[in-house]
Design an enzyme around this catalytic site. Structure first.
Site, short mmCIF file in Angstrom:
data_model
loop_
_atom_site.label_atom_id
_atom_site.label_comp_id
_atom_site.label_asym_id
_atom_site.label_seq_id
_atom_site.Cartn_x
_atom_site.Cartn_y
_atom_site.Cartn_z
CD GLU A 53 31.49 -18.29 -33.71
OE1 GLU A 53 30.42 -18.16 -33.87
OE2 GLU A 53 32.19 -17.60 -34.52
CG ASN A 54 27.20 -23.75 -31.69
OD1 ASN A 54 26.25 -23.11 -32.19
ND2 ASN A 54 27.65 -23.17 -30.42
CD GLU A 76 12.99 -1.75 -31.41
OE1 GLU A 76 13.14 -1.72 -30.03
OE2 GLU A 76 13.33 -0.64 -31.92
CG ASP A 85 21.58 -20.02 -25.68
OD1 ASP A 85 21.98 -21.16 -25.77
OD2 ASP A 85 22.22 -19.00 -24.84
NE ARG A 128 22.12 -22.30 -20.25
CZ ARG A 128 21.85 -21.02 -20.83
NH1 ARG A 128 21.71 -19.97 -19.92
NH2 ARG A 128 21.99 -20.57 -21.99
C1 IPE Z 1 24.43 -19.28 -29.98
O1 IPE Z 1 24.41 -19.87 -28.71
C2 IPE Z 1 24.29 -20.27 -31.12
C3 IPE Z 1 22.92 -20.78 -31.28
C4 IPE Z 1 21.73 -20.65 -30.56
C5 IPE Z 1 22.86 -21.74 -32.37
P1 IPE Z 1 25.46 -20.55 -28.02
O2 IPE Z 1 25.35 -20.87 -26.63
O3 IPE Z 1 26.34 -21.14 -28.70
O4 IPE Z 1 26.10 -19.13 -27.64
P2 IPE Z 1 27.25 -18.43 -26.35
O5 IPE Z 1 28.29 -19.51 -26.50
O6 IPE Z 1 26.46 -18.67 -25.24
O7 IPE Z 1 27.78 -16.98 -26.82
C1 IPE Z 2 21.26 -23.67 -27.94
O1 IPE Z 2 21.55 -24.40 -26.88
C2 IPE Z 2 21.32 -24.52 -29.16
C3 IPE Z 2 22.98 -24.37 -29.88
C4 IPE Z 2 23.67 -23.83 -29.56
C5 IPE Z 2 23.13 -25.64 -30.85
P1 IPE Z 2 22.67 -24.48 -25.97
O2 IPE Z 2 23.25 -26.02 -26.37
O3 IPE Z 2 23.53 -23.46 -26.16
O4 IPE Z 2 22.15 -24.69 -24.60
P2 IPE Z 2 23.06 -24.06 -23.44
O5 IPE Z 2 23.30 -22.29 -23.58
O6 IPE Z 2 24.24 -24.74 -22.95
O7 IPE Z 2 22.01 -24.24 -22.09
MG MG Z 3 23.88 -21.79 -25.29
#
Ligand code: IPE
Ligand code: IPE
Ligand code: MG
Length: 246
Positions: free
Chosen positions: A71-72, A211, A24, A28
């Site tokens: 959910e993405n 863990e 994640d 950002r």
């Molecule tokens: C979780 O990250 C999914 C992946 C890393 C692929 P998200 O950024 O989608 O999760 P939330 O929305 O912060 O819970």
């Molecule tokens: C994780 O990074 C990758 C995916 C969920 C595909 P994010 O895209 O969620 O990055 P942030 O959380 O918005 O920084």
């Molecule tokens: Mg994220």
């Protein structure tokens, strides 16, 4: 090829055999540089090989990474399309190297919703690396723990309805055989980068006794050194699995 095993002595603490990572913070990371979110996804994808390549020396036999959740799809069309194109290119570009490095690639998640081209590449990657005996890399793509348990339950219910399975035989051994992860051991350690302390629907059943490490580092900054340092803390943990240890 993987190097020889590390030189830890027998009484040294053992590391996790299966590490699962919620990658994640790509968005950002990009935003902090004034760049579009996809720039962060590309930087994040480049990190994956470095981390997978580090696994043999660290004693990590299984690595499962969360690439795209069920959910993405709620993200903008531009971001989703950019990610899908990144996954296609990533598979095309990296697979030969994974074969050379003896990495066995598998995918978990709900495939029908992915486009045909991507699905074909996923199948090809699994076939191309099916003889590899080194690190087991599992990529969770259109994966959600609740979706996985629902799909598993549906297939299990079909087996009960057709008489292949008796309701009284459904237990903690039977149900995981229907999960996407049926050939994998449960994760020992789940890492989430970017400072969020939640699991966002990742490996719900499988992580019951894992863990957890929640670290502030954004995924594109997660280097082999950060990974190695994080694993050092694991050996000191007392995994009791509900029992009382002396
Ligand atoms: C979780 O990250 C999914 C992946 C890393 C692929 P998200 O950024 O989608 O999760 P939330 O929305 O912060 O819970
Ligand atoms: C994780 O990074 C990758 C995916 C969920 C595909 P994010 O895209 O969620 O990055 P942030 O959380 O918005 O920084
Ligand atoms: Mg994220």
């Amino acid at each position: 090829m993987a190097k020889a095993r590390d030189t830890r002595t027998n009484d040294a603490p053992t590391g996790p055999r299966h590490v699962a990572i919620i990658m994640d913070g790509n968005g950002r990371w990009a935003q902090a540089r004034g760049r579009p979110r996809l720039f962060g996804h590309h930087a994040g994808a480049r990190r994956v090989r470095e981390i997978v390549t580090a696994c043999p020396d660290l004693g990590v036999k299984y690595m499962t990474i969360f690439a795209f959740s069920t959910e993405n799809w709620k993200r903008t069309q531009t971001e989703v399309a950019g990610l899908m194109s990144l996954f296609r290119r990533y598979i095309m570009k990296e697979m030969q190297d994974f074969v050379k490095e003896n990495v066995r690639v598998r995918f978990i998640g709900d495939r029908p919703r992915l486009d045909a081209k991507l699905r074909a590449l996923m199948d090809e990657a699994e076939q191309m690396t099916s003889h590899c005996t080194g690190t087991n890399l599992t990529i969770a793509l259109n994966y959600g723990g609740r979706d996985e348990v629902s799909r598993a339950t549906r297939r299990l219910a079909e087996d009960v309805a057709s008489g292949r399975l008796k309701p009284e035989d459904v237990d903690e051994e039977t149900l995981p055989k229907y999960l996407d992860t049926c050939v994998l051991p449960d994760p020992d350690l789940v890492i989430r980068t970017s400072g969020e302390a939640r699991i966002s629907n990742f490996l719900l059943w499988q992580s019951a006794y894992a863990e957890y490490e929640f670290i502030d580092t954004l995924w594109p900054d997660f280097t082999k050194e950060v990974f190695t340092e994080l694993l050092k803390g694991y050996g000191a943990r007392d995994r009791r699995f509900g029992a009382v240890t002396a």
